[in-house]
Design a protein around this motif. Structure first.
Motif, PDB file in Angstrom:
ATOM      1  N   UNK A  51       3.314  -1.543   3.899  1.00 20.23           N
ATOM      2  CA  UNK A  51       2.851  -0.232   3.449  1.00 20.23           C
ATOM      3  C   UNK A  51       3.961   0.801   3.549  1.00 20.23           C
ATOM      4  N   UNK A  52       3.886   1.760   2.638  1.00 17.47           N
ATOM      5  CA  UNK A  52       4.709   2.967   2.675  1.00 17.47           C
ATOM      6  C   UNK A  52       3.728   4.115   2.839  1.00 17.47           C
ATOM      7  N   UNK A 110       7.320   4.726   7.378  1.00 16.40           N
ATOM      8  CA  UNK A 110       6.756   6.071   7.306  1.00 16.40           C
ATOM      9  C   UNK A 110       7.746   6.999   6.614  1.00 16.40           C
ATOM     10  N   UNK A 111       7.244   7.737   5.634  1.00 12.67           N
ATOM     11  CA  UNK A 111       8.045   8.753   4.955  1.00 12.67           C
ATOM     12  C   UNK A 111       7.282  10.060   4.911  1.00 12.67           C
ATOM     13  N   UNK A 112       7.974  11.176   5.159  1.00 10.32           N
ATOM     14  CA  UNK A 112       7.272  12.458   5.133  1.00 10.32           C
ATOM     15  C   UNK A 112       8.233  13.586   4.775  1.00 10.32           C
ATOM     16  N   UNK A 113       7.722  14.481   3.971  1.00 12.93           N
ATOM     17  CA  UNK A 113       8.534  15.624   3.541  1.00 12.93           C
ATOM     18  C   UNK A 113       7.673  16.874   3.542  1.00 12.93           C
ATOM     19  N   UNK A 114       8.089  17.894   4.264  1.00 14.29           N
ATOM     20  CA  UNK A 114       7.405  19.186   4.263  1.00 14.29           C
ATOM     21  C   UNK A 114       8.227  20.173   3.435  1.00 14.29           C
ATOM     22  N   UNK A 115       7.653  21.355   3.244  1.00 12.84           N
ATOM     23  CA  UNK A 115       8.450  22.470   2.765  1.00 12.84           C
ATOM     24  C   UNK A 115       9.650  22.646   3.698  1.00 12.84           C
ATOM     25  N   UNK A 116      10.816  23.012   3.164  1.00 12.12           N
ATOM     26  CA  UNK A 116      12.051  23.050   3.952  1.00 12.12           C
ATOM     27  C   UNK A 116      11.905  23.930   5.186  1.00 12.12           C
ATOM     28  N   UNK A 139       9.943   2.184  11.349  1.00 12.10           N
ATOM     29  CA  UNK A 139      10.992   3.074  10.845  1.00 12.10           C
ATOM     30  C   UNK A 139      10.411   4.317  10.193  1.00 12.10           C
ATOM     31  N   UNK A 140      11.063   5.461  10.450  1.00  9.95           N
ATOM     32  CA  UNK A 140      10.617   6.747   9.911  1.00  9.95           C
ATOM     33  C   UNK A 140      11.715   7.368   9.051  1.00  9.95           C
ATOM     34  N   UNK A 141      11.282   8.055   7.997  1.00 10.73           N
ATOM     35  CA  UNK A 141      12.183   8.804   7.144  1.00 10.73           C
ATOM     36  C   UNK A 141      11.547  10.174   6.952  1.00 10.73           C
ATOM     37  N   UNK A 142      11.927  11.101   7.821  1.00  9.24           N
ATOM     38  CA  UNK A 142      11.282  12.406   7.876  1.00  9.24           C
ATOM     39  C   UNK A 142      12.229  13.503   7.403  1.00  9.24           C
ATOM     40  N   UNK A 143      11.698  14.433   6.621  1.00 10.35           N
ATOM     41  CA  UNK A 143      12.521  15.525   6.134  1.00 10.35           C
ATOM     42  C   UNK A 143      13.507  15.053   5.083  1.00 10.35           C
ATOM     43  N   UNK A 144      14.739  15.459   5.200  1.00  9.86           N
ATOM     44  CA  UNK A 144      15.757  15.110   4.200  1.00  9.86           C
ATOM     45  C   UNK A 144      15.976  13.608   4.070  1.00  9.86           C
ATOM     46  N   UNK A 145      15.913  12.818   5.146  1.00 12.06           N
ATOM     47  CA  UNK A 145      16.069  11.358   4.995  1.00 12.06           C
ATOM     48  C   UNK A 145      14.963  10.675   4.200  1.00 12.06           C
ATOM     49  N   UNK A 146      13.906  11.407   3.859  1.00 11.80           N
ATOM     50  CA  UNK A 146      12.812  10.809   3.085  1.00 11.80           C
ATOM     51  C   UNK A 146      13.277  10.662   1.636  1.00 11.80           C
ATOM     52  N   UNK A 177       0.843  -1.183   0.000  1.00  7.59           N
ATOM     53  CA  UNK A 177       0.000   0.000   0.000  1.00  7.59           C
ATOM     54  C   UNK A 177       0.883   1.239   0.000  1.00  7.59           C
ATOM     55  N   UNK A 178       0.566   2.193  -0.873  1.00  9.51           N
ATOM     56  CA  UNK A 178       1.207   3.504  -0.844  1.00  9.51           C
ATOM     57  C   UNK A 178       0.163   4.506  -0.385  1.00  9.51           C
ATOM     58  N   UNK A 179       0.490   5.279   0.633  1.00  2.27           N
ATOM     59  CA  UNK A 179      -0.469   6.201   1.235  1.00  2.27           C
ATOM     60  C   UNK A 179       0.187   7.574   1.364  1.00  2.27           C
ATOM     61  N   UNK A 180       0.078   8.400   0.312  1.00  5.16           N
ATOM     62  CA  UNK A 180       0.809   9.666   0.278  1.00  5.16           C
ATOM     63  C   UNK A 180       0.122  10.843   0.956  1.00  5.16           C
ATOM     64  N   UNK A 181      -0.896  10.587   1.768  1.00  5.06           N
ATOM     65  CA  UNK A 181      -1.524  11.663   2.520  1.00  5.06           C
ATOM     66  C   UNK A 181      -2.891  12.062   1.995  1.00  5.06           C
ATOM     67  N   UNK A 182      -3.558  12.923   2.759  1.00  3.93           N
ATOM     68  CA  UNK A 182      -4.918  13.348   2.408  1.00  3.93           C
ATOM     69  C   UNK A 182      -4.985  14.824   2.045  1.00  3.93           C
ATOM     70  N   UNK A 183      -3.830  15.486   1.989  1.00  5.38           N
ATOM     71  CA  UNK A 183      -3.780  16.894   1.594  1.00  5.38           C
ATOM     72  C   UNK A 183      -3.047  17.006   0.255  1.00  5.38           C
TER      73      UNK A 183
END
Length: 383
Positions: free
Chosen positions: A267-268, A287-293, A321-328, A192-198
């Motif tokens: 799932x990712x 879990x992977x997540x990337x916001x505006x810098x 395991x999480x990959x948040x910000x630059x590690x995503x 499953x790929x779940x890239x968010x609801x926004x």
């Protein structure tokens, strides 16, 4: 009884609908007004405007829509004042909802206010609780460790359980039927790929998730990818999915989404409450997540915790395991997914953490929507 509800995104729509359904059973003749999505609308709410207009997250993401959001805040507050409800119930989306509550409280100080979903002051910006207490009287908390933070700030608060524990899950027969419909073999691995609801999340994460899947496919032949999504971003997800090397199945039907969760091997996912939906179905995840810098930089500096995944927090483990910000980045995330497929101990550790999480969130007890409704009624009866 008249209630004015405000929900700003898909998760809030789900919470609001469960609350409404329970109140309809407990209070004959209860009426609702406000803002909600399809699930709340199905129970009789006529939303002032499409809820999806409010599904914006992040400092730089909000700025281009500031004037529109400010106008919607004023419109919503005015509608609440004209309705003169027994309670104004705001649901999550604090940047929008609490501004509405502030205007309403300023005009009508005696107005009773309830906020559903405690702010994560245990994670960052602890001062938010005191600020919220200026306009909110009562809080419905989803996590068992949250009430003390709210009561310390001067609000009453009840832990009502997380709605994920009461959501219907697909049967094995329904999961098998979905595999047959999509022509997925019984032994084919399903991701499953779940890239968010926004929309902002989808635009940032879909390309990274696509590259992650491409890297994973090199080591996992026959991998099938399903993308469950929600109404507000379904068109964008489908448009972007068409650019993948191997186009995945995008699923927006509620029953098919439940079947997809039931049939998945892993799932990712974007960071958020979807991690609990995966936990409820015992689907190991990355879990992977990337916001505006700039948004991420500000958020990271303010964080008081070392993980944002609710399964990790509630179970008091770091199994996911999480990959948040630059590690995503695609390659590290693909390796983490491959580890989950190949290492039984990693999978078992996650499943154990999921079991603990669901138990602590109220699995097996009264439905959270009912507990939330009972909490609201008890608060109103206290005067």
């Amino acid at each position: 009884m008249k209630l004015f509800l405000v929900a700003g995104e898909a998760s809030g729509d789900k919470l609001g609908a469960a609350l409404m359904a329970a109140l309809i059973d407990l209070v004959p003749g209860v009426t609702f007004a406000g803002i909600g999505g399809p699930q709340m609308e199905a129970l009789g709410l006529q939303s002032l405007f499409p809820m999806e207009e409010l599904s914006v997250m992040g400092l730089l993401e909000v700025l281009p829509k500031y004037r529109q959001l400010k106008r919607r805040i004023a419109e919503t507050a005015q509608a609440a004042l004209e309705t003169a409800p027994d309670a104004l119930i705001t649901i999550d989306s604090p940047d929008f909802c609490l501004r509405v509550a502030r205007i309403v409280k300023a005009a009508r100080p005696a107005q009773k206010t309830v906020h559903y979903v405690a702010p994560s002051v245990w994670a960052w910006r602890p001062g938010r609780a005191a600020k919220m207490a200026e306009v909110i009287d009562h809080v419905l908390a989803l996590l068992p460790f949250e009430p003390p933070y709210m009561t310390a700030a001067g609000m009453s608060c009840d832990f009502v359980g997380h709605p994920v524990v009461a959501e219907p899950r697909a049967t094995e027969a329904e999961a098998t039927a979905l595999r047959q419909t999509l022509m997925i073999g019984p032994d084919q691995p399903v991701l499953l790929c779940l890239p968010g609801s926004r929309r902002g999340e989808v635009k940032r994460l879909m390309p990274r998730f696509a590259a992650t899947v491409a890297a994973l496919r090199q080591d996992v032949p026959g991998l099938r990818v399903l993308i469950p999504t929600v109404r507000g971003v379904a068109a964008e997800v489908r448009k972007m999915a068409c650019r993948w090397d191997e186009v995945p199945n995008v699923i927006s039907d509620a029953a098919e989404k439940r079947a997809a969760f039931a049939t998945a091997n892993l799932a990712l996912a974007a960071s958020g409450t979807v991690s609990l939906e995966l936990a409820a179905n015992r689907v190991p995840m990355v879990i992977g997540y990337r916001m505006n810098w700039l948004t991420w930089h500000i958020t990271k500096r303010a964080m008081l915790i070392d993980t944002v995944t609710l399964v990790n927090l509630v179970s008091e483990t770091r199994a996911v395991p999480e990959f948040l910000g630059r590690p995503c980045r695609p390659k590290p995330m693909a390796r983490a997914l491959q580890d989950l497929l190949r290492d039984p101990q990693r999978r078992a550790a996650q499943v154990s953490a999921m079991e603990t999480t669901m138990q602590r969130l109220g699995e097996g007890g009264a439905a959270p929507g009912l507990r939330a409704a009972q909490s609201v009624l008890a608060f109103l009866q206290r005067g």
